[in-house]
Write a protein that holds these residues in place. Structure first.
Motif, PDB file in Angstrom:
ATOM      1  N   PRO A  82       0.832  -1.221   0.000  1.00 21.04           N
ATOM      2  CA  PRO A  82       0.000   0.000   0.000  1.00 21.04           C
ATOM      3  C   PRO A  82       0.860   1.262   0.000  1.00 21.04           C
ATOM      4  O   PRO A  82       0.646   2.179   0.793  1.00 21.04           O
ATOM      5  N   LEU A  83       1.843   1.296  -0.904  1.00 23.26           N
ATOM      6  CA  LEU A  83       2.797   2.399  -0.954  1.00 23.26           C
ATOM      7  C   LEU A  83       3.046   2.793  -2.410  1.00 23.26           C
ATOM      8  O   LEU A  83       2.892   1.971  -3.310  1.00 23.26           O
ATOM      9  N   PRO A  84       3.493   4.008  -2.661  1.00 25.11           N
ATOM     10  CA  PRO A  84       3.924   4.368  -4.017  1.00 25.11           C
ATOM     11  C   PRO A  84       5.136   3.537  -4.420  1.00 25.11           C
ATOM     12  O   PRO A  84       6.069   3.354  -3.627  1.00 25.11           O
ATOM     13  N   VAL A  85       5.136   3.032  -5.659  1.00 20.89           N
ATOM     14  CA  VAL A  85       6.223   2.187  -6.155  1.00 20.89           C
ATOM     15  C   VAL A  85       6.578   2.601  -7.575  1.00 20.89           C
ATOM     16  O   VAL A  85       5.691   2.893  -8.383  1.00 20.89           O
ATOM     17  N   VAL A  86       7.882   2.620  -7.874  1.00 20.26           N
ATOM     18  CA  VAL A  86       8.368   2.855  -9.238  1.00 20.26           C
ATOM     19  C   VAL A  86       9.366   1.758  -9.572  1.00 20.26           C
ATOM     20  O   VAL A  86      10.192   1.383  -8.726  1.00 20.26           O
ATOM     21  N   TYR A  87       9.279   1.231 -10.792  1.00 20.07           N
ATOM     22  CA  TYR A  87      10.160   0.152 -11.238  1.00 20.07           C
ATOM     23  C   TYR A  87      11.238   0.730 -12.144  1.00 20.07           C
ATOM     24  O   TYR A  87      10.938   1.515 -13.053  1.00 20.07           O
ATOM     25  N   ALA A  88      12.490   0.344 -11.898  1.00 23.90           N
ATOM     26  CA  ALA A  88      13.611   0.886 -12.665  1.00 23.90           C
ATOM     27  C   ALA A  88      14.415  -0.238 -13.296  1.00 23.90           C
ATOM     28  O   ALA A  88      14.705  -1.242 -12.638  1.00 23.90           O
ATOM     29  N   LEU A  89      14.772  -0.092 -14.555  1.00 25.57           N
ATOM     30  CA  LEU A  89      15.533  -1.034 -15.374  1.00 25.57           C
ATOM     31  C   LEU A  89      14.658  -2.151 -15.912  1.00 25.57           C
ATOM     32  O   LEU A  89      14.674  -2.450 -17.099  1.00 25.57           O
ATOM     33  N   ALA A  90      13.887  -2.813 -15.038  1.00 26.18           N
ATOM     34  CA  ALA A  90      12.920  -3.828 -15.465  1.00 26.18           C
ATOM     35  C   ALA A  90      11.519  -3.298 -15.182  1.00 26.18           C
ATOM     36  O   ALA A  90      11.217  -2.894 -14.058  1.00 26.18           O
ATOM     37  N   ALA A  91      10.672  -3.283 -16.194  1.00 21.72           N
ATOM     38  CA  ALA A  91       9.328  -2.741 -16.044  1.00 21.72           C
ATOM     39  C   ALA A  91       8.428  -3.704 -15.282  1.00 21.72           C
ATOM     40  O   ALA A  91       8.668  -4.916 -15.228  1.00 21.72           O
ATOM     41  N   SER A  92       7.383  -3.164 -14.691  1.00 19.36           N
ATOM     42  CA  SER A  92       6.334  -3.993 -14.101  1.00 19.36           C
ATOM     43  C   SER A  92       5.449  -4.544 -15.222  1.00 19.36           C
ATOM     44  O   SER A  92       5.253  -3.898 -16.248  1.00 19.36           O
ATOM     45  N   THR A  93       4.917  -5.739 -15.001  1.00 20.65           N
ATOM     46  CA  THR A  93       3.996  -6.316 -15.979  1.00 20.65           C
ATOM     47  C   THR A  93       2.619  -5.653 -15.940  1.00 20.65           C
ATOM     48  O   THR A  93       1.800  -5.875 -16.823  1.00 20.65           O
ATOM     49  N   ASP A  94       2.379  -4.839 -14.920  1.00 18.75           N
ATOM     50  CA  ASP A  94       1.117  -4.116 -14.813  1.00 18.75           C
ATOM     51  C   ASP A  94       1.280  -2.755 -15.494  1.00 18.75           C
ATOM     52  O   ASP A  94       2.046  -1.908 -15.023  1.00 18.75           O
ATOM     53  N   PRO A  95       0.576  -2.514 -16.596  1.00 21.65           N
ATOM     54  CA  PRO A  95       0.731  -1.246 -17.325  1.00 21.65           C
ATOM     55  C   PRO A  95       0.300  -0.029 -16.515  1.00 21.65           C
ATOM     56  O   PRO A  95       0.632   1.104 -16.884  1.00 21.65           O
ATOM     57  N   ALA A  96      -0.410  -0.236 -15.422  1.00 20.91           N
ATOM     58  CA  ALA A  96      -0.825   0.892 -14.589  1.00 20.91           C
ATOM     59  C   ALA A  96       0.302   1.379 -13.692  1.00 20.91           C
ATOM     60  O   ALA A  96       0.244   2.487 -13.152  1.00 20.91           O
ATOM     61  N   ASP A  97       1.347   0.566 -13.542  1.00 21.23           N
ATOM     62  CA  ASP A  97       2.477   0.949 -12.697  1.00 21.23           C
ATOM     63  C   ASP A  97       3.406   1.910 -13.430  1.00 21.23           C
ATOM     64  O   ASP A  97       3.396   1.989 -14.665  1.00 21.23           O
ATOM     65  N   ALA A  98       4.232   2.601 -12.674  1.00 21.27           N
ATOM     66  CA  ALA A  98       5.247   3.499 -13.245  1.00 21.27           C
ATOM     67  C   ALA A  98       6.561   2.735 -13.390  1.00 21.27           C
ATOM     68  O   ALA A  98       7.071   2.180 -12.414  1.00 21.27           O
ATOM     69  N   SER A  99       7.103   2.698 -14.605  1.00 22.93           N
ATOM     70  CA  SER A  99       8.348   1.988 -14.875  1.00 22.93           C
ATOM     71  C   SER A  99       9.272   2.868 -15.706  1.00 22.93           C
ATOM     72  O   SER A  99       8.818   3.588 -16.596  1.00 22.93           O
ATOM     73  N   VAL A 100      10.580   2.793 -15.424  1.00 26.70           N
ATOM     74  CA  VAL A 100      11.583   3.526 -16.185  1.00 26.70           C
ATOM     75  C   VAL A 100      12.616   2.524 -16.679  1.00 26.70           C
ATOM     76  O   VAL A 100      13.229   1.815 -15.875  1.00 26.70           O
ATOM     77  N   ILE A 101      12.798   2.432 -18.002  1.00 26.48           N
ATOM     78  CA  ILE A 101      13.719   1.463 -18.574  1.00 26.48           C
ATOM     79  C   ILE A 101      14.645   2.142 -19.589  1.00 26.48           C
ATOM     80  O   ILE A 101      14.460   3.315 -19.914  1.00 26.48           O
ATOM     81  N   VAL A 102      15.620   1.383 -20.076  1.00 30.92           N
ATOM     82  CA  VAL A 102      16.570   1.893 -21.071  1.00 30.92           C
ATOM     83  C   VAL A 102      16.161   1.426 -22.457  1.00 30.92           C
ATOM     84  O   VAL A 102      15.705   0.286 -22.640  1.00 30.92           O
ATOM     85  N   ASP A 103      16.321   2.286 -23.447  1.00 37.55           N
ATOM     86  CA  ASP A 103      16.036   1.936 -24.840  1.00 37.55           C
ATOM     87  C   ASP A 103      17.218   1.139 -25.390  1.00 37.55           C
ATOM     88  O   ASP A 103      18.109   1.687 -26.042  1.00 37.55           O
ATOM     89  N   ASP A 104      17.243  -0.172 -25.125  1.00 37.62           N
ATOM     90  CA  ASP A 104      18.345  -1.033 -25.542  1.00 37.62           C
ATOM     91  C   ASP A 104      18.458  -1.126 -27.062  1.00 37.62           C
ATOM     92  O   ASP A 104      19.561  -1.180 -27.609  1.00 37.62           O
TER      93      ASP A 104
END
Length: 323
Positions: A139-161
């Motif tokens: 029940p907290l704010p979460v951000v995913y970095a390098l590997a995205a979350s499988t949930d499109p509603a989540d916030a994710s930041v990845i590299v354009d490999d």
């Protein structure tokens, strides 16, 4: 004589704002302009103002602590990301706690229970792989970095490999290299597959998949040489260093005979290679900074949704340019 303590009202007076605005600026809350926040922070620094962390936590209901949850035990990827996270969070005087799950789901769940119980303000989730991962349930704010979350509603930041890999081909072609081979890691790793796919689209050649190691780089070099390349791109700096070692053993000068590129810009490998490697920098510090910024926005009640893809950067060195 004891120096009188600096109060928030002193900071507010110097910055030309109300005490409430000064408090919001220093706590990184509220809808304030960047200029106002910066002016208040400069005033606080000039006066030597230090907020009372306990009082601030009690009054806001926050702990001013953020966790970085990672599967990367070596720190190869998580430490640069953490540096970027701290660059952003330290400006708001938030502490960052590193939690290494060691790829153990039970250990991850134990950490999550502890972090929720301690009331951390948010969590940045990262690791050593780029495959999308299942979201954590907290029940907290979460951000995913390098590997995205499988949930499109989540916030994710990845590299354009893909763009990073394509940049190596553009660079090699600008140097007149036309017969380019590609050696990379396991085919079931997303990073290897994406980089290889981008290069194959440019060259219409089959990549050599193997492992992330110098040994594989040396072994695969003999296979690649059967096609008489004038350049070899590699899916990692470790592989590229092995390629350079093997070419040197065979008396094939780099880049005079064959140019070589790596990927990751890992200084331990890229700079120690003979010659130093032209490679793609993942800009992990930038990734961490962007993830932390998104997390702060989510904590403030303005969450981001979806995947944000950041550019990689080609770093040119002697393995393609020569001495």
């Amino acid at each position: 004589m004891k120096r009188p303590s600096v109060r928030i009202t002193d900071v507010a007076a110097l910055a030309g704002v109300s005490a409430g605005t000064a408090s919001k600026a220093l706590n990184n809350t509220g809808q304030l302009s960047r200029q106002t926040r910066d002016r208040v922070r400069r005033a606080a620094a000039q006066l030597g103002f230090t907020p009372d962390a306990r009082g601030r936590a009690l009054s806001s209901g926050r702990t001013y602590t953020v966790a970085l949850l990672t599967t990367d035990s070596s720190g190869r990827f998580s430490i640069p990301i953490m540096r970027g996270v701290e660059d952003v969070l330290s400006a708001g005087e938030l502490a960052t706690v590193l939690c290494d799950t060691r790829d153990d789901p039970l250990r991850e769940q134990s950490y999550l229970r502890s972090l929720v119980a301690r009331g951390v303000d948010g969590i940045v989730v990262t690791g050593r792989r780029t495959e999308p991962r299942a979201p954590i349930d907290v029940p907290l704010p979460v951000v995913y970095a390098l590997a995205a979350s499988t949930d499109p509603a989540d916030a994710s930041v990845i590299v354009d490999d893909a763009a990073g890999a394509a940049a190596t081909i553009t660079h090699l072609r600008s140097l007149g290299r036309t017969r380019i081979a590609h050696i990379t890691g396991p085919a079931d790793h997303r990073s290897a597959a994406e980089r290889a796919q981008a290069i194959a689209a440019e060259l219409c050649t089959d990549p050599l998949f193997g492992e992330w190691s110098e040994r594989w780089g040396r072994q695969a070099t003999d296979l690649a040489l059967r096609e008489h390349p004038d350049a070899i791109t590699c899916g990692s700096d470790q592989i590229a260093r092995g390629v350079c070692d093997r070419l040197r053993e065979l008396g094939r000068p780099v880049p005079g005979d064959i140019a070589v590129t790596g990927y990751d810009n890992w200084p331990v490998m890229a700079l120690a290679s003979r010659p130093p490697l032209t490679t793609v920098d993942l800009r992990l510090d930038d990734l961490g900074r962007r993830a932390a910024t998104l997390l702060l926005e989510a904590i403030a009640g303005n969450p981001h949704h979806g995947v944000l893809e950041l550019p990689a950067q080609l770093i040119t060195r002697e393995s393609t340019l020569g001495a």
